[in-house]
Scaffold this active site. Sequence first.
Site, PDB file in Angstrom:
ATOM      1  N   TRP A 327       0.836  -1.200   0.000  1.00  0.00           N
ATOM      2  CA  TRP A 327       0.000   0.000   0.000  1.00  0.00           C
ATOM      3  C   TRP A 327       0.870   1.249   0.000  1.00  0.00           C
ATOM      4  O   TRP A 327       0.547   2.239  -0.655  1.00  0.00           O
ATOM      5  CB  TRP A 327      -0.900   0.004   1.245  1.00  0.00           C
ATOM      6  CG  TRP A 327      -1.777   1.211   1.362  1.00  0.00           C
ATOM      7  CD1 TRP A 327      -3.034   1.365   0.860  1.00  0.00           C
ATOM      8  CD2 TRP A 327      -1.468   2.456   2.019  1.00  0.00           C
ATOM      9  NE1 TRP A 327      -3.531   2.622   1.162  1.00  0.00           N
ATOM     10  CE2 TRP A 327      -2.587   3.300   1.876  1.00  0.00           C
ATOM     11  CE3 TRP A 327      -0.365   2.930   2.724  1.00  0.00           C
ATOM     12  CZ2 TRP A 327      -2.617   4.594   2.405  1.00  0.00           C
ATOM     13  CZ3 TRP A 327      -0.396   4.215   3.240  1.00  0.00           C
ATOM     14  CH2 TRP A 327      -1.517   5.035   3.086  1.00  0.00           C
ATOM     15  N   HIS A 328       1.998   1.198   0.710  1.00  0.00           N
ATOM     16  CA  HIS A 328       2.847   2.377   0.807  1.00  0.00           C
ATOM     17  C   HIS A 328       3.590   2.682  -0.487  1.00  0.00           C
ATOM     18  O   HIS A 328       3.906   3.850  -0.744  1.00  0.00           O
ATOM     19  CB  HIS A 328       3.860   2.197   1.947  1.00  0.00           C
ATOM     20  CG  HIS A 328       3.306   2.526   3.289  1.00  0.00           C
ATOM     21  ND1 HIS A 328       2.610   1.620   4.054  1.00  0.00           N
ATOM     22  CD2 HIS A 328       3.323   3.682   4.024  1.00  0.00           C
ATOM     23  CE1 HIS A 328       2.238   2.183   5.186  1.00  0.00           C
ATOM     24  NE2 HIS A 328       2.651   3.428   5.202  1.00  0.00           N
ATOM     25  N   GLY A 329       3.894   1.698  -1.272  1.00  0.00           N
ATOM     26  CA  GLY A 329       4.632   1.984  -2.499  1.00  0.00           C
ATOM     27  C   GLY A 329       4.765   0.783  -3.407  1.00  0.00           C
ATOM     28  O   GLY A 329       4.759  -0.364  -2.951  1.00  0.00           O
ATOM     29  N   PHE A 483       2.249   8.415  -1.637  1.00  0.00           N
ATOM     30  CA  PHE A 483       1.600   7.137  -1.376  1.00  0.00           C
ATOM     31  C   PHE A 483       0.103   7.198  -1.663  1.00  0.00           C
ATOM     32  O   PHE A 483      -0.564   6.200  -1.639  1.00  0.00           O
ATOM     33  CB  PHE A 483       1.825   6.698   0.077  1.00  0.00           C
ATOM     34  CG  PHE A 483       3.290   6.657   0.452  1.00  0.00           C
ATOM     35  CD1 PHE A 483       4.219   6.090  -0.404  1.00  0.00           C
ATOM     36  CD2 PHE A 483       3.725   7.194   1.651  1.00  0.00           C
ATOM     37  CE1 PHE A 483       5.562   6.072  -0.076  1.00  0.00           C
ATOM     38  CE2 PHE A 483       5.070   7.160   1.997  1.00  0.00           C
ATOM     39  CZ  PHE A 483       5.990   6.608   1.131  1.00  0.00           C
TER      40      PHE A 483
END
Length: 483
Positions: A327-329, A483
């Site tokens: 989800w972050h990257g 993000f």
Amino acid sequence: MIFNSFDFFVFLPIVFCAYWFILKKHLKSQNVLLLIASYVFYGWWDWRFLSLIMLSTVVDYFVGLQIFKNEDAKIRKRWLRISVLFNLGLLGFFKYFNFFIDSWVDAFNSIGYQMDYYSLNIILPVGISFYTFQTMSYSLDISKRKLEPTKDFIAFATFVAFFPQLVAGPIERASNLLPQFFKKRKFDYNTAVDGARQMLWGLFKKIVIADNCAPYVNDIFQNYSDYSSGTLILGVVVFAFQIYADFSGYTDIAIGVAKLFGFNFKRNFNYPYFSTNISDFWKRWHISLSSWLNDYVFTPLAIEYRDYKKYGIFLALFLTFLISGLWHGAGWNYIVWGGLHGLFYIPVIFSKKRFSSISSNKINSKNKSTLRDFPKMVLTFAMVCFTYIFFRAINLTEAINLNKAIINGLITNNIFDIKIPDIRIVLFIPCLILIEWLQREKAYGLDLQKVNSTVLRWVIYFILISVIIIFGAKAQSFIYFQF
């Protein structure tokens, strides 16, 4: 438009005055104003991506109505799939399309099969990870009969696009934020002052601490081969405070702005660097995301794997953190970052008789950290800093190389050859730690509601504003916008 820009400081008073002085008796009109303002705020960055947030709003609004009115569980699941597949598809295309294509090609190339391909020049829309999770949770809660859908499209659209938290959270649940659009809001001076004070604290953390840390951190991570292990370790530590001041600073401003308009957001940070273990950290850091993952990913997986007891809990938790990393990257370094946090949970899970959740919104002052917990806090902070190497590096290769450089430097004993950071970093990071330690029972570092001396409060405000003006670095975008 970003909070630390001149544009925003023109935009906010205009919306505030129109909201309270022109439309204060008209709830529906206030919601329309907030919706228009939110679209202007978001479209200021790139108006073309307004279509995405509008489309996401329309889909989940109608899907929510269809899920609720159907008693047949199979039909409800079909409508829910539309919401989940649409939101994940939107997120997957804009954020992960090239990542998956590149990973697929690299996998074939590694076995000797050369593939020709073209990657697309896809621009990542700001905030897409946040508003897709927010609208998807709306449909999920309706399907579980935890929430009734609204028939007021304007209120729902404003809930999705509400500008204070649109681009970097907190990820607000409909059960908390949506009902607030139906309640008549009256201007409360004390709440507005508290909101302005929290904004000031957020701006101090962002402009004075995070933005001053950025040049030092960027130099260390871009030129890691030129520095000693001591400098590299210090660079990682400074990044830990940069990302905390940057992200929690954004959250403080968002919560403060919401208070100016009579809204209450859930807390998103609870002094995470005073955590005594990794579980404690995730109950304090980005609480809106960790609680979202807990409710919609970890809990269903834990139920699915419950027959495996604690091993099943660990598997569910490890998969949840891999998803958190993704989800972050769109990069393997983020997946490794998430996996490391999952692995760090092993002692927590197997040392407790019962482990039931990743996160909590509750603030438990009885269990606040004390000086006796200092060794545990240092160890937890060191573990978190180690994972930050993977989080901050450009890719997994760079993260591995940076770790090698630190280890090689420790072997060759060059740890004390340190590049000293800017004096502003040396001064203000300890100040931040001290203030938050003293205020750790309060909602945020500048919470002065119980300070009775008006003179003292204004002296503190004057000092902070002066520090921001004198020591503030060149304005930079917020880290979590990517993000």
